[in-house]
Design an enzyme around this catalytic site. Sequence first.
Site, short mmCIF file in Angstrom:
data_model
loop_
_atom_site.label_atom_id
_atom_site.label_comp_id
_atom_site.label_asym_id
_atom_site.label_seq_id
_atom_site.Cartn_x
_atom_site.Cartn_y
_atom_site.Cartn_z
N HIS A 145 0.72 -1.30 -0.09
CA HIS A 145 -0.16 -0.10 0.29
C HIS A 145 0.90 1.18 -0.05
O HIS A 145 0.57 2.21 -0.93
CB HIS A 145 -1.02 -0.01 1.13
CG HIS A 145 -1.98 1.38 1.00
ND1 HIS A 145 -2.95 1.60 -0.04
CD2 HIS A 145 -1.77 2.38 1.41
CE1 HIS A 145 -3.56 2.54 -0.24
NE2 HIS A 145 -2.44 3.14 0.75
N HIS A 151 -9.16 0.63 -11.05
CA HIS A 151 -8.79 1.56 -10.10
C HIS A 151 -7.36 1.79 -10.18
O HIS A 151 -6.95 2.85 -10.31
CB HIS A 151 -9.06 0.98 -8.49
CG HIS A 151 -8.41 1.54 -7.53
ND1 HIS A 151 -8.48 2.77 -7.18
CD2 HIS A 151 -7.29 1.20 -6.82
CE1 HIS A 151 -7.84 3.12 -6.25
NE2 HIS A 151 -6.95 1.97 -5.80
N PHE A 152 -6.50 0.78 -10.44
CA PHE A 152 -5.07 1.25 -10.41
C PHE A 152 -4.55 1.66 -11.41
O PHE A 152 -3.66 2.39 -11.73
CB PHE A 152 -3.98 0.39 -9.81
CG PHE A 152 -3.98 -1.25 -10.39
CD1 PHE A 152 -3.23 -1.16 -11.57
CD2 PHE A 152 -4.23 -2.44 -9.92
CE1 PHE A 152 -3.06 -2.30 -12.26
CE2 PHE A 152 -3.96 -3.51 -10.52
CZ PHE A 152 -3.48 -3.52 -11.72
N HIS A 153 -5.41 1.49 -12.74
CA HIS A 153 -4.91 2.47 -13.95
C HIS A 153 -5.23 3.94 -13.97
O HIS A 153 -4.78 4.67 -14.64
CB HIS A 153 -5.72 1.67 -15.20
CG HIS A 153 -4.65 0.43 -15.60
ND1 HIS A 153 -4.97 -0.84 -15.19
CD2 HIS A 153 -3.79 0.47 -16.53
CE1 HIS A 153 -4.06 -1.62 -15.76
NE2 HIS A 153 -3.42 -1.11 -16.48
N ARG A 168 -10.20 -10.51 -12.18
CA ARG A 168 -8.85 -9.96 -12.67
C ARG A 168 -8.12 -10.97 -13.12
O ARG A 168 -7.99 -12.14 -12.73
CB ARG A 168 -8.29 -8.79 -11.80
CG ARG A 168 -7.69 -9.64 -10.23
CD ARG A 168 -7.18 -8.58 -9.41
NE ARG A 168 -5.79 -8.03 -9.97
CZ ARG A 168 -5.17 -7.69 -9.12
NH1 ARG A 168 -5.55 -7.12 -7.71
NH2 ARG A 168 -3.98 -6.97 -9.22
N ARG A 169 -7.01 -10.74 -13.64
CA ARG A 169 -5.92 -11.61 -13.96
C ARG A 169 -6.30 -12.94 -14.66
O ARG A 169 -5.83 -13.84 -14.36
CB ARG A 169 -4.94 -11.84 -12.76
CG ARG A 169 -4.41 -10.57 -12.15
CD ARG A 169 -3.57 -10.77 -10.89
NE ARG A 169 -2.57 -10.25 -10.57
CZ ARG A 169 -1.87 -10.14 -9.37
NH1 ARG A 169 -2.22 -10.55 -8.63
NH2 ARG A 169 -0.93 -9.18 -9.40
N TYR A 205 1.77 5.12 -2.73
CA TYR A 205 1.94 6.69 -2.33
C TYR A 205 3.39 6.94 -2.92
O TYR A 205 3.66 8.31 -2.82
CB TYR A 205 1.76 6.81 -0.95
CG TYR A 205 0.06 6.73 -0.68
CD1 TYR A 205 -0.90 7.02 -1.32
CD2 TYR A 205 -0.02 6.18 0.48
CE1 TYR A 205 -2.17 6.87 -1.07
CE2 TYR A 205 -1.50 5.85 0.87
CZ TYR A 205 -2.42 6.28 0.00
OH TYR A 205 -3.75 6.01 0.36
#
Length: 559
Positions: free
Chosen positions: A222, A373-375, A436-437, A226
């Site tokens: 996590h 989300h992470f793209h 996913r994946r 950041y």
Amino acid sequence: MELAYDYKPERRLAFWFLIVAFAALALGGLIGLFQALEHAGVNLYPLPIVGQYYKALTLHGVLNALTWTTFFISGFLMITVARSLERPMFSMALSWVAFFVMFVGVGLAGWAMLSGNASVLYTFYVPMQAHALHYIGLTLVIVGTWIHSANQFITWHRWRKDHPGEKTPLATVAALTTWTVWDIATIGVATEMLVMVIPWSLGLIENTNPLLARTLFWYFGHPLVYFWLLPAYTSWYTMVPKAAGGKAFSDPLARLVFMLFILFSVPVGLHHQYTDPGIGQAWKGVHGALTYAVTFPSLITAFSLMAMLEYSGKKRGGKGLVMWIFKLPWGDPVFTTQVLAMIVFAAGGISGVLNASYNINLVVHNTTWVPGHFHLTVGTAATLTFMGITYWLLPYITGRRLFSRGIGLAQAWTWFIGMVLFGRGMHWAGLLGAPRRVPFAQATYTQELIEATAGRLLGGFSTAMLLTAVGGVILTISGLFYFVNVVGTLMMKKGTSTVTDVPLADALSGPENAPPILDRWRVWVGGAVVLIIFAYVPTLISIAQASAWNAPGLRIIVR
Ligand code: HAS
Ligand code: CU
């Protein structure tokens, strides 16, 4: 303004950090196209060199999320620290050593992945087992960043000695916050590598403990996000106001934001493990609550950036509630990329807040929602911002002018549009239950998914995946624009660049208004340590007691 020091040694090393970053993004990004097409049923795997789906997906994650980011950030933050402190790095030799250690590390991991011996995806969950050189390589990258960040901390330490009583410039605070979060976070993954994974992959330990390994990984995983975000915040707070032709909103408030990231970035990792058995629900709840605490500095950031943009637009003659937006310098790719990245991050942040909810997470976990989300976050808030930074940083460090502002603008908008479609498709498919994946074109249950959702609004899964693929194609075009500009710039004549300095901005409320507590790093780092001990030690003890080291390795070989 003539600067006392020309930062030539720093610029030379930053150049090589960027070159590795570009190479990683070029290959990693291209693979993304085939992933997106595959999801929509156009299966071009196996591809030359990058092979089958899981080998390619591993390369995609390691090259983009780990290599492109880490190398870009290493170059960018070093320049930021040197320039904002107005002094050379403590030791260039140290950072060159760091660079070579990282470079060798990427080389080893690259060999392991390309030879098909490390198709374990970028999270390398055990008991899937890769070749030991993969783990050793990735660990070397981390060791290199420790050396490189130490050099920047020592430089700051020296500066403080020479400037007693002065406030550290905000850009340095921002850069060093990023390194602080990273250095604390990497202790977790380095422990996982050195104590568990490397000895196990070398055959020195027979079995492993997946739950313990995952927990150490997410202790790192996590705050890792950041580490990607804070360099973008560094630019949004201290450089974008200059590109906007205005000023940052408040220097003290920005300092508070960065200190809050030190405090709250780490003790939240269990929000990636809500569904893991063997971890107490109460502790998952604690991490969930702390996750909401770490969104707070981002909410302050959203407000501060909006204020900065409105001030800048009005300073340029803009009027009214919204019309000032059109007065902003939309013709400048440095500005446009980064503001589009902010807008996308507003959506990515919201999907993150949804992920963080214990019960909603049960709906979205391990579905395509999460890569959606992470793209929007690492793939746009960070990546599109880094692309925008490139448009001044590359001319600054090479002395060659930007090849084309027009192509830069086209790049910004195509990335934005491509990612909006891609993100929408992936989030949507996730809600419809798409895991996913998974290579959908080859999975046996894809037809069921298509049929079961066909009656839904707008056609369900098929339409969602069509959006994903169209988004992926547009993103590839955007990536192409980016590399045309990078290569074009490198081919310009030396001495043609008009960027002779790092664009650092002032703030409406300056550093003199910051309360002294914001300068006391010990308070914030100490607070972080206390929170980490509170949030992690009981869980780690109970995992060590309750879960067994009994999982043999599953050697993964994908050609
Ligand atoms: Fe996340 C999963 C929760 C932020 C990256 N995240 C991931 C994974 C990645 C990732 C890579 O709680 C997948 C890992 C894997 O492979 O399994 N995430 C959050 C939360 C936040 C968050 C609460 N994530 C990020 C950032 C990332 C990132 C940043 C990369 C850079 N995430 C999760 C959770 C999971 C997760 C769960 C696990 C899911 C699962 O089940 O596996 C927060 O930090 C977000 C706060 C942000 C905001 C937005 C503020 C908006 C701003 C812009 C304003 C715009 C303006 C422009 C002013 C609240 C600052 C206006 C302009 C005009 C012109 C009008
Ligand atoms: Cu997280």
